[in-house]
Design an enzyme around this catalytic site. Structure first.
Site, PDB file in Angstrom:
ATOM      1  N   GLY A  12      47.313  37.134  48.484  1.00 10.65           N
ATOM      2  CA  GLY A  12      48.537  37.213  47.713  1.00 10.65           C
ATOM      3  C   GLY A  12      49.423  38.311  48.268  1.00 10.65           C
ATOM      4  O   GLY A  12      48.958  39.228  48.956  1.00 10.65           O
TER       5      GLY A  12
ATOM      6  N   GLY B 119      43.803  35.536  48.061  1.00  7.71           N
ATOM      7  CA  GLY B 119      44.388  34.345  47.471  1.00  7.71           C
ATOM      8  C   GLY B 119      44.078  33.076  48.229  1.00  7.71           C
ATOM      9  O   GLY B 119      44.039  31.987  47.643  1.00  7.71           O
TER      10      GLY B 119
ATOM     11  N   GLU C  19      39.387  43.369  48.503  1.00  4.59           N
ATOM     12  CA  GLU C  19      40.216  44.044  47.505  1.00  4.59           C
ATOM     13  C   GLU C  19      39.803  45.483  47.215  1.00  4.59           C
ATOM     14  O   GLU C  19      40.622  46.284  46.755  1.00  4.59           O
ATOM     15  CB  GLU C  19      40.234  43.230  46.212  1.00  4.59           C
ATOM     16  CG  GLU C  19      41.128  42.006  46.249  1.00  4.59           C
ATOM     17  CD  GLU C  19      40.528  40.850  47.038  1.00  4.59           C
ATOM     18  OE1 GLU C  19      41.257  39.871  47.291  1.00  4.59           O
ATOM     19  OE2 GLU C  19      39.330  40.920  47.389  1.00  4.59           O
TER      20      GLU C  19
ATOM     21  N   ASP D 190      39.536  38.352  42.850  1.00  2.00           N
ATOM     22  CA  ASP D 190      40.084  37.586  41.733  1.00  2.00           C
ATOM     23  C   ASP D 190      40.227  36.119  42.134  1.00  2.00           C
ATOM     24  O   ASP D 190      39.367  35.605  42.826  1.00  2.00           O
ATOM     25  CB  ASP D 190      41.423  38.200  41.276  1.00  2.00           C
ATOM     26  CG  ASP D 190      42.482  38.245  42.372  1.00  2.00           C
ATOM     27  OD1 ASP D 190      42.146  38.032  43.554  1.00  2.00           O
ATOM     28  OD2 ASP D 190      43.666  38.475  42.050  1.00  2.00           O
TER      29      ASP D 190
END
Length: 353
Positions: A70, A119, A142, A150
């Site tokens: 992302g 992502g 991350e 996530d």
């Protein structure tokens, strides 16, 4: 191709009976922005009840990357400008897109031919068919930006089955905590990849899927992967003993135990050297909570709730600065030691099942 629609960053088209979503933001290695998430979700909605579309393919126009994650640089900028609403809206829309992929009623095929991070793992791991080339590698890095894995990965990665022959939540936890880069052999072993197709056969695979369906196309284009034992298989005993523990504190104890292979312990130390100590603690809690979460949406909800806590801490902005803005890899995280991290705010943010 027919019925092609070109947007700046996503190309939506059809090939025979296949709907094709092509990520087309090469300068950013296809990092997802809000418009891309909305375009992907709109395409899925369009094809959901279309009798002419029998399967969906997600591919990349970049020769280097499937999707590098992302666009967290933009999220950091929005937060620093006081526009926390924009950051929250991006995550809500990205996670809604991931849930749509995970629950889609038609087969989805992800063609991973290059870098696949963050992502991008949300786009690929929820697909029924996860096709990796020899150029592909996957990672959830991350912790280095003061955040947590996530996009539903902390739920789904604990449930996929690869050549190991069983779900391997300890491997998922290891990868989420360390940001380990899983190349082809590792991806097939743990199940984040289902098939191997050589890079130069990917375009032929798309045509074959559109003409004859996924099974027939894979019968023609899938190949036996190179004979190789990856890191995960080599170290599965240590991974299972260390990363099946419940907390990062317990994992650290296992890493220091005499029965742990020093080579493996050294590898984990190197992989986590630039990680935020708070993220290491929080990630262990997240994977533990999502071991028993009943479905992907529950897992995503846990990621969102915990992620919101992390995004509001200074470590997130500092980590993004060091890794993605200045690219100096010199983040100054607080606390500086995992022993000084208070786990309770992270534990309290999670729903336990």
């Amino acid at each position: 191709m027919s019925d092609s629609t070109v947007t700046p960053d996503v190309i939506v088209s059809t090939v025979g009976g296949a709907g094709v979503i092509t990520l087309n933001r090469p300068k950013a290695l296809n990092s997802l922005n809000q418009a891309m998430c909305l375009a992907i979700e709109a395409a899925l909605d369009q094809w959901r009840d279309d009798p002419a579309i029998h399967q969906v393919v997600i591919a990349s126009a970049s020769p280097k990357a499937f999707c590098a994650g992302g666009d967290v640089r933009a999220i950091r900028e929005a937060q620093q400008a006081g526009r926390h609403d924009l950051a929250e809206q991006f995550f809500l829309e990205e996670y809604r897109m991931d849930a749509a992929i995970a629950t889609y009623p038609k087969p989805i095929v992800a063609l991973v031919d290059g870098i696949n991070m963050g992502g991008g793992m949300g786009l690929s791991l929820h697909a029924q068919y996860r096709i990796y080339s020899e150029k592909a590698w996957a990672s959830m890095p991350e912790a280095a930006i003061g955040f947590v894995p996530d996009v539903g990965v902390t739920w789904a990665a604990q449930r996929v089955v690869g050549t190991i022959g069983r779900p391997a939540p300890e491997i998922a936890t290891f990868m989420g905590i360390t940001g380990f880069r899983a190349k082809l052999a590792d991806a097939l072993y743990c199940g984040i990849a289902t098939h191997f197709v050589p890079s130069d056969h990917m375009s032929g695979l798309i045509d074959g899927i559109g003409a004859d369906g996924v099974a027939a196309a894979l019968g023609q284009w899938a190949a036996e992967p190179p004979a190789e034992t990856g890191f995960l298989e080599q170290h599965i005993a240590d991974i299972s003993r260390v990363f099946s523990r419940d907390t990062w504190a317990e994992m650290e104890q296992e890493l220091a135990a005499p029965e742990t292979n020093p080579e493996f312990a050294a590898a984990v130390k190197e992989l986590t050297a630039n990680a935020s100590p708070a993220s290491l603690v929080a990630i262990a809690e997240l994977y533990r909570a999502n071991r028993n979460a009943p479905d992907v949406q529950a897992g995503i909800n846990n990621e969102y709730d915990l992620g919101k806590v992390l995004r509001e801490e200074p470590n997130f902005a500092e980590g993004v600065r060091a890794v993605l803005v200045d690219k100096t890899q010199d983040a100054k995280f607080e606390p500086a030691r995992t022993a000084d991290v208070d786990v309770e705010p992270y534990r309290a943010a999670l729903t336990w099942y």
